[in-house]
Design a protein around this motif. Structure first.
Motif, PDB file in Angstrom:
ATOM      1  N   PRO A   1       0.800  -1.225   0.000  1.00 56.99           N
ATOM      2  CA  PRO A   1       0.000   0.000   0.000  1.00 56.99           C
ATOM      3  C   PRO A   1       0.837   1.281   0.000  1.00 56.99           C
ATOM      4  O   PRO A   1       0.444   2.289  -0.595  1.00 56.99           O
ATOM      5  CB  PRO A   1      -0.819  -0.120   1.295  1.00 56.99           C
ATOM      6  N   CYS A   2       2.008   1.243   0.618  1.00 57.47           N
ATOM      7  CA  CYS A   2       2.868   2.436   0.655  1.00 57.47           C
ATOM      8  C   CYS A   2       3.346   2.832  -0.739  1.00 57.47           C
ATOM      9  O   CYS A   2       3.777   3.960  -0.949  1.00 57.47           O
ATOM     10  CB  CYS A   2       4.080   2.182   1.543  1.00 57.47           C
ATOM     11  N   ASN A   3       3.310   1.889  -1.682  1.00 53.11           N
ATOM     12  CA  ASN A   3       3.824   2.145  -3.030  1.00 53.11           C
ATOM     13  C   ASN A   3       2.706   2.160  -4.074  1.00 53.11           C
ATOM     14  O   ASN A   3       2.986   2.151  -5.271  1.00 53.11           O
ATOM     15  CB  ASN A   3       4.835   1.053  -3.421  1.00 53.11           C
TER      16      ASN A   3
ATOM     17  N   GLY B   1       5.802  -5.381   0.530  1.00 51.77           N
ATOM     18  CA  GLY B   1       4.976  -4.549   1.421  1.00 51.77           C
ATOM     19  C   GLY B   1       5.167  -4.978   2.865  1.00 51.77           C
ATOM     20  O   GLY B   1       4.915  -6.134   3.210  1.00 51.77           O
ATOM     21  N   GLU B   2       5.577  -4.058   3.664  1.00 48.99           N
ATOM     22  CA  GLU B   2       5.935  -4.372   5.049  1.00 48.99           C
ATOM     23  C   GLU B   2       4.753  -4.889   5.861  1.00 48.99           C
ATOM     24  O   GLU B   2       4.910  -5.718   6.745  1.00 48.99           O
ATOM     25  CB  GLU B   2       6.492  -3.091   5.696  1.00 48.99           C
ATOM     26  N   THR B   3       3.562  -4.382   5.535  1.00 46.42           N
ATOM     27  CA  THR B   3       2.428  -4.656   6.415  1.00 46.42           C
ATOM     28  C   THR B   3       1.789  -6.017   6.168  1.00 46.42           C
ATOM     29  O   THR B   3       1.167  -6.568   7.073  1.00 46.42           O
ATOM     30  CB  THR B   3       1.351  -3.572   6.248  1.00 46.42           C
ATOM     31  N   LEU B   4       1.904  -6.560   4.980  1.00 48.91           N
ATOM     32  CA  LEU B   4       1.146  -7.762   4.658  1.00 48.91           C
ATOM     33  C   LEU B   4       1.998  -9.026   4.537  1.00 48.91           C
ATOM     34  O   LEU B   4       1.509 -10.128   4.788  1.00 48.91           O
ATOM     35  CB  LEU B   4       0.374  -7.553   3.341  1.00 48.91           C
TER      36      LEU B   4
ATOM     37  N   GLY C   1       9.686   2.785  -1.997  1.00 48.74           N
ATOM     38  CA  GLY C   1       8.979   3.482  -0.918  1.00 48.74           C
ATOM     39  C   GLY C   1       8.997   2.674   0.356  1.00 48.74           C
ATOM     40  O   GLY C   1       9.802   2.910   1.249  1.00 48.74           O
ATOM     41  N   CYS C   2       8.116   1.684   0.451  1.00 44.82           N
ATOM     42  CA  CYS C   2       8.030   0.883   1.670  1.00 44.82           C
ATOM     43  C   CYS C   2       9.402   0.245   1.951  1.00 44.82           C
ATOM     44  O   CYS C   2      10.174  -0.039   1.040  1.00 44.82           O
ATOM     45  CB  CYS C   2       6.946  -0.183   1.513  1.00 44.82           C
ATOM     46  N   ASP C   3       9.646  -0.001   3.222  1.00 44.51           N
ATOM     47  CA  ASP C   3      10.990  -0.288   3.744  1.00 44.51           C
ATOM     48  C   ASP C   3      11.937  -1.040   2.812  1.00 44.51           C
ATOM     49  O   ASP C   3      12.963  -0.516   2.393  1.00 44.51           O
ATOM     50  CB  ASP C   3      10.897  -1.107   5.034  1.00 44.51           C
ATOM     51  N   LYS C   4      11.628  -2.308   2.530  1.00 44.86           N
ATOM     52  CA  LYS C   4      12.602  -3.158   1.827  1.00 44.86           C
ATOM     53  C   LYS C   4      12.661  -2.851   0.343  1.00 44.86           C
ATOM     54  O   LYS C   4      13.565  -3.348  -0.345  1.00 44.86           O
ATOM     55  CB  LYS C   4      12.263  -4.646   2.014  1.00 44.86           C
TER      56      LYS C   4
ATOM     57  N   GLY D   1       1.437   7.038   0.278  1.00 46.38           N
ATOM     58  CA  GLY D   1       2.800   7.243   0.756  1.00 46.38           C
ATOM     59  C   GLY D   1       3.208   6.252   1.814  1.00 46.38           C
ATOM     60  O   GLY D   1       2.433   5.404   2.250  1.00 46.38           O
ATOM     61  N   HIS D   2       4.474   6.355   2.218  1.00 40.43           N
ATOM     62  CA  HIS D   2       5.005   5.463   3.252  1.00 40.43           C
ATOM     63  C   HIS D   2       4.841   6.112   4.621  1.00 40.43           C
ATOM     64  O   HIS D   2       4.356   7.242   4.733  1.00 40.43           O
ATOM     65  CB  HIS D   2       6.459   5.072   2.951  1.00 40.43           C
ATOM     66  N   CYS D   3       5.252   5.411   5.662  1.00 42.48           N
ATOM     67  CA  CYS D   3       5.050   5.878   7.032  1.00 42.48           C
ATOM     68  C   CYS D   3       5.580   7.309   7.200  1.00 42.48           C
ATOM     69  O   CYS D   3       6.639   7.665   6.681  1.00 42.48           O
ATOM     70  CB  CYS D   3       5.742   4.957   8.022  1.00 42.48           C
ATOM     71  N   ALA D   4       4.824   8.094   7.966  1.00 42.78           N
ATOM     72  CA  ALA D   4       5.082   9.530   8.077  1.00 42.78           C
ATOM     73  C   ALA D   4       6.124   9.870   9.125  1.00 42.78           C
ATOM     74  O   ALA D   4       6.439  11.042   9.335  1.00 42.78           O
ATOM     75  CB  ALA D   4       3.772  10.248   8.392  1.00 42.78           C
TER      76      ALA D   4
ATOM     77  N   THR E   1      11.723   2.948   8.839  1.00 45.24           N
ATOM     78  CA  THR E   1      12.745   2.470   7.906  1.00 45.24           C
ATOM     79  C   THR E   1      12.546   3.037   6.508  1.00 45.24           C
ATOM     80  O   THR E   1      13.519   3.353   5.820  1.00 45.24           O
ATOM     81  CB  THR E   1      12.751   0.931   7.884  1.00 45.24           C
ATOM     82  N   ALA E   2      11.299   3.191   6.066  1.00 47.56           N
ATOM     83  CA  ALA E   2      11.087   3.727   4.717  1.00 47.56           C
ATOM     84  C   ALA E   2      11.660   5.131   4.596  1.00 47.56           C
ATOM     85  O   ALA E   2      12.384   5.447   3.643  1.00 47.56           O
ATOM     86  CB  ALA E   2       9.602   3.725   4.380  1.00 47.56           C
ATOM     87  N   ALA E   3      11.346   5.978   5.565  1.00 48.58           N
ATOM     88  CA  ALA E   3      11.878   7.344   5.542  1.00 48.58           C
ATOM     89  C   ALA E   3      13.396   7.332   5.696  1.00 48.58           C
ATOM     90  O   ALA E   3      14.115   8.105   5.048  1.00 48.58           O
ATOM     91  CB  ALA E   3      11.240   8.171   6.653  1.00 48.58           C
TER      92      ALA E   3
HETATM   93 FE1  FES Z   1       5.355   0.771   4.397  1.00 44.80          FE
HETATM   94 FE2  FES Z   1       5.781   1.824   6.937  1.00 44.80          FE
HETATM   95  S1  FES Z   1       4.580   0.138   6.337  1.00 44.80           S
HETATM   96  S2  FES Z   1       6.638   2.350   5.060  1.00 44.80           S
END
Ligand code: FES
Length: 574
Positions: free
Chosen positions: A56-58, A88-91, A124-127, A195-198, A202-204
């Protein structure tokens, strides 16, 4: 802009060919409605996209790809967008980190195998950032990175919220301080834009990393995903990558030792994630720069926390952008940063930042008046972590950075979940929580569980932090006095595997030590009776990963992926 056929293009080996092969290469591009003059003799720019509805972040990256394409065409190039494995980090289960190296293989082979002269990495998302950069490094073409940008900060009950609040909400929910209904309501209020985590998760951290390495245009790190300037940056990046091809400005010309040192220093000042260590080591391994875990401590030392952003501070990524962005923060570090490090726009880091201004001193501090005196990554060693472990002091409780306590041991994450809220668990606020078998081989994939939640009975007593030790990782949005990446990990017989309930453990982050107070003779006896069951998966990628993954202090890449194979394809006939 150069017009007509350009010289020495890698893609000419496909589209510039005569005879049957050239016919095939061109004909099947034309079935997409592309006129001949769009790609013949022009720099072909691959847009390597991690867009996915499962990341979702991407999920907005196809919009950014369209902006990149416009820029590429404006500069006289030909854009081709292609998908790669998206993490995707969340799923993703069991953890996205398990697949970072697999995705990097996809990226590397996709770039090399295709008629690409230069590449834009959309992540975008972490990895998704380290996997793309690692893969691209092993090919070493002109490469430019665009991050998806952070979400706008969440709003809930009149307060700003972000991903770091997930841990707080969870603790409050456990204690009955917020209801099920409120918990669900907060979900929609937190992740409210693309977007990724605000926060500085790790993404930022990865977005900051690529900008401080010189791999993106200035301001890439903090422009919100929802801000039109993210599209402008993408379009300008599309224009720029075409010229990078003409200048043959490859990754290895940018990723010098100085660039890595800059990234470590900036990560300290920004309060970046501990995952930065693992990923930067892996990237260095791919591009062939000699970097060790000790460099993170060495180049973090004496760098205070300049950015007042969660989880080390209180603000959000969009606040950093409105306050001047990463260039303004780097300018504050001009006395220590390598200003002559080259960046993708052909200018040096110093040139990119020289006119950046800080607009809000509540968000970006100075070296003389920082938000916290201690930041960066501290590497601790001792009999419990012979090859090192890391801690992020800016996210820890200062009083716990020197601490001795009795171990409360969890053999694995299932054991932790089964017993953490057992009223009979012998644990108090001075205990040291130890979690084994969550490292690269042991989990497998080095899960983000190192900041394990505290027992409910201690939360009810008002305890907010305890020393926690594991061979796993921690979400960049997490916080606490958490010692991570213990190397060697328990699953390969590290001393962590031998810790027993009641053992005394001493952390002294100031002296860089982590000591298990058990005699060598006793450890030998435990080692002799240590009986690790075989945990290597019988088949598939996980088997390959567990057989070849290296330890955390080396970056957890797979041994056979280190280095690169360049961009040459040796066998190319149909
Ligand atoms: Fe994707 Fe935080 S879950 S950047």
């Amino acid at each position: 802009m150069t017009t007509g056929k350009e010289k020495n293009l890698r893609s000419a080996n496909w589209f510039g060919r005569r005879g049957k092969d050239g016919f095939i290469y061109r004909a099947w591009m034309k079935n997409q409605g592309i006129p001949h003059d769009m790609f013949e003799g022009k720099p072909v720019i691959g847009i390597c996209n991690t867009w996915s509805e499962l990341t979702p972040c991407n999920a907005h990256l196809r919009d950014l790809a369209e902006a990149v394409k416009k820029g590429v065409i404006e500069a006289g190039g030909f854009p081709v967008e292609f998908p790669v494995m998206s993490l995707g980090e969340t799923l993703i289960k069991p953890t996205a980190m398990l697949y970072r190296n697999l995705a990097s293989m996809d990226v590397e082979e996709s770039i090399r195998a295709n008629p690409i002269d230069g590449v834009v990495l959309l992540c975008g998302c972490d990895k998704t950032t380290p996997s793309l950069v690692m893969g691209a490094c092993s090919v070493d073409l002109p490469t430019l990175v665009i991050s998806g940008g952070p979400m706008l900060k969440g709003h809930w009950k009149g307060k700003h919220i972000g991903t770091s609040d997930v841990w707080r909400f969870d603790a409050a929910h456990k204690l009955g301080q917020i209801t099920d209904q409120e918990f669900i309501e907060a979900e929609a209020c937190m992740a409210r834009t693309q977007g990724h985590c605000a926060v500085m998760g790790t993404a930022a951290t990865m977005a900051v990393m690529v900008e401080s390495l010189g791999l993106s245009l200035p301001d890439n790190a903090a422009i919100p995903a929802a801000d039109a300037r993210r599209k402008v940056l993408s379009r300008l990046s599309g224009r720029r990558i075409v010229d990078m091809v003409r200048e043959d400005l490859t990754l290895s010309k940018l990723l010098t030792r100085k660039a890595f040192e800059n990234a470590i220093m900036v990560n300290a000042a920004i309060g970046g994630s501990t995952n930065f260590v693992i990923h930067l080591l892996a990237i260095a391994g791919r591009i062939g720069v000699d970097l060790s875990i000790d460099d993170f401590d060495k180049f973090s030392q004496n760098i205070p926390l300049l950015a007042n952003i969660q989880p080390s501070g209180i603000h959000y990524l969009e606040d950093l952008f409105y306050s001047g962005g990463l260039p303004a923060l780097i300018r504050e570090m001009k006395s220590i940063i390598h200003q002559d490090a080259l960046t993708v726009n052909g200018k040096t880091m110093g040139q990119n930042c020289e006119s950046a201004e800080v607009y809000n001193r509540d968000i970006i501090g100075t070296m003389e008046q920082p938000f916290k005196p201690e930041s960066g990554i501290v590497v601790v060693r001792g009999n419990l972590a012979k090859d090192g472990a890391v801690i992020k002091p800016s996210a820890a409780s200062p009083a716990l950075l020197t601490h001795t306590g009795k171990a409360v041991v969890f053999e694995n994450i299932e054991d932790y979940h089964a017993r953490i809220d057992d009223p009979d668990l012998e644990i108090d606020a001075t205990s040291v929580m130890v979690l084994k078998n969550v490292g690269p081989k042991g989990y497998p994939g080095m899960a983000e569980v190192g900041n394990m939640g505290l027992p409910k009975k201690l939360l009810e007593q008002g305890v907010t932090d305890m020393v926690r030790i594991s061979d796993g990782r921690m979400s960049g949005t997490g916080f606490g006095t958490v010692i991570l990446h213990v190397s060697p990990e328990a699953a390969v017989g590290g001393v962590l595997a031998l810790v027993q309930n009641g053992d005394l453990i001493t952390l002294n982050a100031h002296n860089r030590t982590l000591h298990l107070d058990v005699s060598e003779q006793e450890l030998d006896a435990r080692r002799n009776s240590w009986n690790q069951t075989e945990t290597v998966h019988p088949r598939g990628y996980v088997h390959l990963y567990q057989t070849h993954v290296e330890q955390a202090h080396l970056g957890a890449d797979m041994d056979f992926l280190k280095g690169g194979s360049g961009s040459t394809v040796t066998r190319d006939s149909h």
